[in-house]
Design a protein around this motif. Sequence first.
Motif, PDB file in Angstrom:
ATOM      1  N   LEU A 100       0.892  -1.310   0.081  1.00 57.99           N
ATOM      2  CA  LEU A 100      -0.021  -0.080   0.041  1.00 57.99           C
ATOM      3  C   LEU A 100       0.834   1.167  -0.093  1.00 57.99           C
ATOM      4  O   LEU A 100       0.533   2.239  -0.712  1.00 57.99           O
ATOM      5  N   ALA A 101       1.976   1.219   0.752  1.00 52.59           N
ATOM      6  CA  ALA A 101       2.657   2.328   0.853  1.00 52.59           C
ATOM      7  C   ALA A 101       3.561   2.731  -0.570  1.00 52.59           C
ATOM      8  O   ALA A 101       3.434   3.708  -1.112  1.00 52.59           O
ATOM      9  N   GLY A 104       0.700   3.955  -2.933  1.00 53.77           N
ATOM     10  CA  GLY A 104       0.381   5.368  -2.605  1.00 53.77           C
ATOM     11  C   GLY A 104       1.475   6.381  -2.799  1.00 53.77           C
ATOM     12  O   GLY A 104       1.025   7.449  -3.404  1.00 53.77           O
ATOM     13  N   PHE A 105       2.506   6.093  -2.429  1.00 46.93           N
ATOM     14  CA  PHE A 105       3.614   7.262  -2.170  1.00 46.93           C
ATOM     15  C   PHE A 105       4.003   7.583  -3.730  1.00 46.93           C
ATOM     16  O   PHE A 105       4.457   8.498  -3.987  1.00 46.93           O
ATOM     17  N   GLY A 107       2.351   7.150  -6.564  1.00 47.67           N
ATOM     18  CA  GLY A 107       1.282   8.027  -7.021  1.00 47.67           C
ATOM     19  C   GLY A 107       1.200   9.122  -6.743  1.00 47.67           C
ATOM     20  O   GLY A 107       1.289  10.096  -7.606  1.00 47.67           O
ATOM     21  N   ALA A 108       1.566   9.383  -5.301  1.00 44.84           N
ATOM     22  CA  ALA A 108       1.620  10.972  -4.704  1.00 44.84           C
ATOM     23  C   ALA A 108       2.788  11.665  -5.455  1.00 44.84           C
ATOM     24  O   ALA A 108       2.762  12.896  -5.966  1.00 44.84           O
ATOM     25  N   GLN A 111       2.219  12.415  -8.916  1.00 42.22           N
ATOM     26  CA  GLN A 111       1.245  13.643  -9.299  1.00 42.22           C
ATOM     27  C   GLN A 111       1.729  14.841  -8.875  1.00 42.22           C
ATOM     28  O   GLN A 111       1.549  15.909  -9.469  1.00 42.22           O
ATOM     29  N   ALA A 112       2.786  14.804  -7.729  1.00 41.15           N
ATOM     30  CA  ALA A 112       3.261  16.028  -7.316  1.00 41.15           C
ATOM     31  C   ALA A 112       4.094  16.622  -8.341  1.00 41.15           C
ATOM     32  O   ALA A 112       4.277  17.756  -8.522  1.00 41.15           O
ATOM     33  N   MET A 116      -1.431  16.548 -11.921  1.00 43.30           N
ATOM     34  CA  MET A 116      -2.563  15.616 -11.501  1.00 43.30           C
ATOM     35  C   MET A 116      -3.078  15.097 -12.778  1.00 43.30           C
ATOM     36  O   MET A 116      -3.690  13.993 -12.601  1.00 43.30           O
ATOM     37  N   GLU A 222       0.846   5.656 -12.923  1.00 45.27           N
ATOM     38  CA  GLU A 222       0.578   5.403 -11.665  1.00 45.27           C
ATOM     39  C   GLU A 222      -0.167   3.876 -11.491  1.00 45.27           C
ATOM     40  O   GLU A 222      -0.792   3.258 -12.516  1.00 45.27           O
TER      41      GLU A 222
ATOM     42  N   PHE B  33       3.728  21.051   1.035  1.00 47.33           N
ATOM     43  CA  PHE B  33       2.463  21.489   1.176  1.00 47.33           C
ATOM     44  C   PHE B  33       2.329  21.773   2.780  1.00 47.33           C
ATOM     45  O   PHE B  33       3.080  21.606   3.635  1.00 47.33           O
ATOM     46  N   GLN B 310      -7.533  17.409  -2.562  1.00 44.36           N
ATOM     47  CA  GLN B 310      -6.780  17.529  -3.842  1.00 44.36           C
ATOM     48  C   GLN B 310      -7.146  18.880  -4.583  1.00 44.36           C
ATOM     49  O   GLN B 310      -6.641  19.626  -5.055  1.00 44.36           O
ATOM     50  N   GLY B 314      -4.347  21.164  -3.347  1.00 45.21           N
ATOM     51  CA  GLY B 314      -3.501  20.708  -4.339  1.00 45.21           C
ATOM     52  C   GLY B 314      -2.571  19.387  -4.056  1.00 45.21           C
ATOM     53  O   GLY B 314      -1.695  19.237  -4.644  1.00 45.21           O
ATOM     54  N   ILE B 315      -3.068  18.770  -3.050  1.00 48.87           N
ATOM     55  CA  ILE B 315      -2.479  17.357  -2.407  1.00 48.87           C
ATOM     56  C   ILE B 315      -2.841  16.270  -3.446  1.00 48.87           C
ATOM     57  O   ILE B 315      -4.199  15.781  -3.423  1.00 48.87           O
ATOM     58  N   PRO B 316      -2.141  15.593  -3.873  1.00 51.75           N
ATOM     59  CA  PRO B 316      -2.559  14.513  -4.824  1.00 51.75           C
ATOM     60  C   PRO B 316      -3.432  13.511  -4.083  1.00 51.75           C
ATOM     61  O   PRO B 316      -2.788  12.928  -2.640  1.00 51.75           O
ATOM     62  N   ALA B 317      -4.370  12.894  -4.562  1.00 49.91           N
ATOM     63  CA  ALA B 317      -5.512  12.192  -3.844  1.00 49.91           C
ATOM     64  C   ALA B 317      -4.757  10.701  -3.527  1.00 49.91           C
ATOM     65  O   ALA B 317      -5.152  10.139  -2.648  1.00 49.91           O
ATOM     66  N   ALA B 318      -3.694  10.393  -4.099  1.00 52.12           N
ATOM     67  CA  ALA B 318      -2.960   9.094  -3.825  1.00 52.12           C
ATOM     68  C   ALA B 318      -2.201   9.028  -2.465  1.00 52.12           C
ATOM     69  O   ALA B 318      -2.021   8.028  -2.053  1.00 52.12           O
ATOM     70  N   TRP B 319      -2.193  10.433  -2.068  1.00 52.12           N
ATOM     71  CA  TRP B 319      -1.548  10.248  -0.647  1.00 52.12           C
ATOM     72  C   TRP B 319      -2.242   9.585   0.453  1.00 52.12           C
ATOM     73  O   TRP B 319      -1.805   8.730   1.154  1.00 52.12           O
ATOM     74  N   SER B 321      -3.683   6.595  -0.006  1.00 51.71           N
ATOM     75  CA  SER B 321      -3.268   5.079   0.243  1.00 51.71           C
ATOM     76  C   SER B 321      -1.804   5.372   0.751  1.00 51.71           C
ATOM     77  O   SER B 321      -1.733   4.135   1.510  1.00 51.71           O
ATOM     78  N   GLY B 322      -1.088   6.309   0.729  1.00 49.14           N
ATOM     79  CA  GLY B 322       0.192   6.163   1.477  1.00 49.14           C
ATOM     80  C   GLY B 322      -0.283   6.367   2.971  1.00 49.14           C
ATOM     81  O   GLY B 322       0.593   5.569   3.801  1.00 49.14           O
ATOM     82  N   ILE B 323      -1.022   7.208   3.106  1.00 50.16           N
ATOM     83  CA  ILE B 323      -1.518   7.352   4.568  1.00 50.16           C
ATOM     84  C   ILE B 323      -2.056   6.037   5.338  1.00 50.16           C
ATOM     85  O   ILE B 323      -1.792   5.690   6.558  1.00 50.16           O
ATOM     86  N   GLU B 324      -2.770   5.490   4.593  1.00 51.22           N
ATOM     87  CA  GLU B 324      -3.312   3.947   4.776  1.00 51.22           C
ATOM     88  C   GLU B 324      -2.238   2.969   5.290  1.00 51.22           C
ATOM     89  O   GLU B 324      -2.255   2.418   6.275  1.00 51.22           O
ATOM     90  N   LEU B 326       0.808   3.959   6.112  1.00 48.63           N
ATOM     91  CA  LEU B 326       1.550   4.553   7.389  1.00 48.63           C
ATOM     92  C   LEU B 326       0.519   4.107   8.604  1.00 48.63           C
ATOM     93  O   LEU B 326       1.291   3.826   9.818  1.00 48.63           O
TER      94      LEU B 326
END
Lengths: 309, 357
Positions: A100-101, A104-105, A107-108, A111-112, A116, A222, B33, B310, B314-319, B321-324, B326
């Motif tokens: 998942l990490a 997720g990261f 992708g983020a 996008q960053a 987007m 992604e 951000f 988002q 302006g923070i990518p929505a993909a964050w 799943s990263g948070i999940e 974490l």
Amino acid sequence: MVESFSLVVFFGAAIRLAVPLALAALGESITERSGVLNIGIEGSMIAGALCAALAALKWSSILLGMVFGALGGGLVALVFAIFVLGLNTDQIITGTATTLAGLGFTGALYQARFGMTGSVITLPVLRSFEVPILGDLPILGPIFFQQSVTVYLVYLLIPTLWYLLFNTSWGLELRSVGESPEVAEEAGIRVLLVRFIAIVSGGLMAGLAGAHLALDSGTFIENMSGGRGFIAIAVVVLGRWNPVWIAIAAVFFGAASALQFVFQSLGSNLPFPLFLMLPYLLTLIALSGWFGRAKAPAALTLPWPTKGR
Amino acid sequence: MKDSSPWLALLVSLMAVLLTAFLTATALMLGGFSPVVALQALIEGSMGSIDNFLGVTLVRAVPLILTGLAVAVAFKSGVWNIGAEGQFYAGAIAAVWVGLSLGDYPSFFSIPAVFLAAALAGSFWAFIPALMRIRLGVGEVVTTILMNFVAIHLVSYLVRWPLQEERGVFPNTDLIVESVRLPKIIVGTGLHLGFLVAVMLTLGLAGFFNHTVLGFNLRSLGGSQEATRVSGRLNISSLLVVTFLLSGCLAGLAGGIEITGRTFALYEGLSPGWGYTAIAVALLANLNFKAVLLTGIFFGALEGGSGAMQREAGIPAAWVSGIEALVLLSVLASDRLFRRLLGSKWQLKLRESGSDG
């Protein structure tokens, strides 16, 4: 004549599509031989793809792309190793977390960095080249020896790993740690160190698999690993933890996905998802022992040390 | 993670959330951000208005609660079901298939029929790994993952061939008829009856596990299978089958409810990986059913608010799943941490009392 031509193209494509699976599965087999099931290699793979893309974009170099791809995969596996070996956390849960990490990261970050909307990035592409003499062989040449460098890397890795596993003391230590860590420890083997090396090696190779995905398609998307990390785990099982069989199993999975493109190019309306499903069903059947019993390392997924901590 | 007191469990979960918040804030700041703006957008998007809370967060929470329960049921009894994703799809397939084949019957007949089909399909999807574990000794981690892919490819076959929409253009099924769609709990919002079903199932499961003999036996299965075996009174194989079936049934229902409550049609990628997020949902809840209700809503808010995050920050929505991820890692780390801290204290106490006597 036309038919034999398309068969050659088909098998060539099967080999090419098998490469990321073979790389990741060969790496995972090392990890599993040490008694650790890392279901987080999907995360390693996608991290490898992004790192490879970023490095290749920055330095316009395929080689650096592959190196950084491997490192990216190794980094994710390092996190896994720290949790599983350092904190003795559950392998399955930790692997889910690193997957998942990774997804997720990456992708983020993507996008960053690229916006987007997902602007298309163009990378230097892995080119296929012909091996002298072997490439001229009829039929076999175009299938096996007019491929990209990652394919040849897999050819080299198969015998190397086989030799390492079954003919060196390191291979013996690795296997004994995976079969019985108690006995291995009594024999003076440092169980956690062996497992650490096995996990990180697996991650490096999964990262390389990701690098192949990015550099072969010439872009990063992604979630481009698309579950291949999990497929690699199936490939290891179908290949019975043996490098040679793993390579063959990977080609089998590769062939199933190559069929999809054949069907589409022939304008055929045969249901390709059913063919894509086939390797999974076959792996389930193989696990059921229909082709003789496939035996996993005895200590797979078990925590170590078993108490204390 | 078993046998811990509820307070310790709560402490672990709180610590995990704090740790995640700290790590996320740090990562966001490194990425340039503002964490404050991000949090504001997240809260605004997920619970800033009644509409957002009911129609976005709670609707998102429904499949997460149900798959979270599926994982909690399995993990409690020592069954590593990583296949909630596949069981979810099996349920969704059955729901859409029955939903499309049923004519215009009254809802009080057809909705239970669709639920039953979804539950059975999810259970069936879990039954194969169950058989393989019990009869052949094949671990369920790999088999449930394999079954996920079989389900995903089955969906992509069905929506392109036998169940494709009438015109045959898009890879999705037709919409199910009105009578098999779940009614809204509050008219005008997206909140459908599925949420109530999820709440009732949560309470039902908690009661079942705490107050019935079978529930007690299932729990003892997770404690120590060796002890259960030695005690000799229980049939471990049948208890394991029950666990697999129950877990698959819940995940299958999640798929059926998603179809009848929200999408009304089946398509590829119906689940954005809920079967895997469910593992985080269940673990943050320390495998406690009632707590799954809360963590499910928490993750629902995260996913629901990610769109606003988002747009506004302006923070990518993909964050998300990263948070999940974490959250999962923080749960693992803080669980170990507390265990070690308290473990050493516990031993200290024992030694003191030992010296007394």
